[in-house]
Design an enzyme around this catalytic site. Structure first.
Site, mmCIF file in Angstrom:
data_model
loop_
_atom_site.group_PDB
_atom_site.id
_atom_site.type_symbol
_atom_site.label_atom_id
_atom_site.label_comp_id
_atom_site.label_asym_id
_atom_site.label_seq_id
_atom_site.Cartn_x
_atom_site.Cartn_y
_atom_site.Cartn_z
ATOM 1 N N ASN A 1 58.389 10.229 69.356
ATOM 2 C CA ASN A 1 58.505 10.329 70.810
ATOM 3 C C ASN A 1 59.984 10.514 71.130
ATOM 4 O OD1 ASN A 1 58.594 10.004 73.550
ATOM 5 N ND2 ASN A 1 57.893 7.861 73.561
ATOM 6 N N LYS B 1 61.312 11.039 73.918
ATOM 7 C CA LYS B 1 61.648 10.530 75.257
ATOM 8 C C LYS B 1 62.478 11.574 76.018
ATOM 9 C CE LYS B 1 61.035 5.881 73.565
ATOM 10 N NZ LYS B 1 61.373 4.472 73.637
ATOM 11 N N HIS C 1 52.731 5.156 78.154
ATOM 12 C CA HIS C 1 53.884 4.534 77.488
ATOM 13 C C HIS C 1 54.449 3.435 78.389
ATOM 14 C CE1 HIS C 1 57.823 3.967 75.698
ATOM 15 N NE2 HIS C 1 57.305 4.506 74.610
ATOM 16 N N GLU D 1 57.319 2.679 79.195
ATOM 17 C CA GLU D 1 58.365 3.132 80.126
ATOM 18 C C GLU D 1 57.738 3.759 81.376
ATOM 19 O OE1 GLU D 1 60.509 5.337 77.167
ATOM 20 O OE2 GLU D 1 61.102 3.458 76.237
ATOM 21 N N GLU E 1 52.713 -0.944 71.113
ATOM 22 C CA GLU E 1 54.167 -0.990 71.221
ATOM 23 C C GLU E 1 54.570 -2.205 72.050
ATOM 24 O OE1 GLU E 1 55.946 3.186 70.550
ATOM 25 O OE2 GLU E 1 55.527 2.969 72.676
ATOM 26 N N GLY F 1 63.382 0.002 71.370
ATOM 27 C CA GLY F 1 64.791 0.309 71.585
ATOM 28 C C GLY F 1 65.720 -0.878 71.448
ATOM 29 N N SER G 1 61.218 0.077 67.439
ATOM 30 C CA SER G 1 62.307 -0.054 66.477
ATOM 31 C C SER G 1 61.883 0.232 65.035
ATOM 32 C CB SER G 1 62.967 -1.438 66.588
ATOM 33 O OG SER G 1 63.541 -1.611 67.875
HETATM 34 P P1 13P Z 1 62.139 2.980 69.480
HETATM 35 O O1 13P Z 1 61.618 3.440 68.146
HETATM 36 O O2 13P Z 1 63.410 3.665 69.895
HETATM 37 O O3 13P Z 1 62.201 1.499 69.567
HETATM 38 O O4 13P Z 1 61.067 3.450 70.583
HETATM 39 C C1 13P Z 1 59.737 3.175 70.352
HETATM 40 C C2 13P Z 1 58.922 3.892 71.358
HETATM 41 O O5 13P Z 1 58.936 3.569 72.526
HETATM 42 C C3 13P Z 1 58.122 5.035 70.896
HETATM 43 O O6 13P Z 1 57.234 5.459 71.875
#
Ligand code: 13P
Length: 254
Positions: A9, A11, A94, A96, A164, A170, A210
């Protein structure tokens, strides 16, 4: 047997030029890895360029979001019909999007339904926030998030779930393999409860939060974890190829 999946992803990162360069950098390595589904999810504006580069390869393409209406006066939105000819998968729900764009389980469910109706395969993201984890209500949160989308049809259509935990995204603080395995086992039981053993056995449930080239091997050794949804490390070609290779080795790949 569930085929493992490693999904990237990206983002809101990469211009179109950056995306083209990143696909070119990772594609030869990714294409050689067998026994794992490999998926990259660049921003909308780079889907066409990435799709051109991926044609004829084993690497699949996905979008990061989709709206639930087919067309109309929804300025700025992208419909499932627009994506259907362009990519195979779409990330839905997601954290976010739930956090910054107020997507509720009901909205997420409408998106899952619309994506499936258009022939897209949703990667449905669920996960608890830190305060929910600390309050001991992870199970309730996941139940609420999943139950809205617990429809037999979804699971027959290739839906993928990504667990997740928000506190691991992150932050550099991944869940331990044992924690992730236990929670994904819980999610699989939820699927079994709503939809029966076959749906639960068949559905792929990924871990995200992560994930790096250093921790993927331990995660993949766990029986319930079918792969990973990778954020930051999917923007580094060597790391993403390494994660995919290690998943292939751990997954008893062909
Ligand atoms: P990270 O791997 O940067 O922690 O992000 C995970 C994520 O949100 C994947 O959709």
């Amino acid at each position: 047997m569930r085929v493992p999946m490693i999904a990237g992803n990206w983002k809101m990162n990469t211009t179109v030029d950056d995306a083209v360069a990143l696909v070119k950098a990772m594609l030869p390595g990714l294409d050689r890895v067998g026994g794992v589904d490999k998926l990259i999810c660049p921003p909308f504006v780079s889907l066409a360029a990435a799709g051109d580069l991926l044609k004829g390869t084993s690497v699949k393409l996905g979008a990061q979001n989709v709206f639930y209406e087919a067309k109309g006066a929804y300025t700025g939105e992208v419909s499932p019909l627009m994506l259907a000819g362009m990519c195979e998968y779409v990330i839905v729900g997601h954290s976010e999007r739930r956090q910054y764009f107020n997507e509720t389980p009901e909205i997420v469910d409408k998106k899952v339904k619309a994506a499936l109706a258009a022939g897209l395969k949703p990667v449905l993201c669920i996960g608890e926030r830190l305060e929910e984890n600390e309050a001991g209500i992870t199970g309730e949160v996941l139940t609420r998030q999943l139950t809205a989308s617990a429809d037999q049809m979804y699971f027959k259509s290739g839906l993928v779930i990504a667990y997740e935990p928000v506190w691991a995204i992150g932050t550099g603080k991944s869940a331990t393999p044992e924690q992730a395995n236990a929670t994904i086992g819980f999610i699989r039981k939820l699927v079994a409860h709503h939809l029966g053993a076959d749906a639960a056995e068949g559905v792929r449930i990924l871990y995200g939060g992560s994930v790096t080239a250093d921790n993927i091997a331990g995660l993949m050794q766990q029986p319930e974890i079918d792969g990973a949804l990778v954020g930051g490390a999917s923007l580094k070609a060597d790391d993403f190829v390494s994660i995919t290779k290690q998943a292939s080795e751990a997954g008893g790949a062909a």
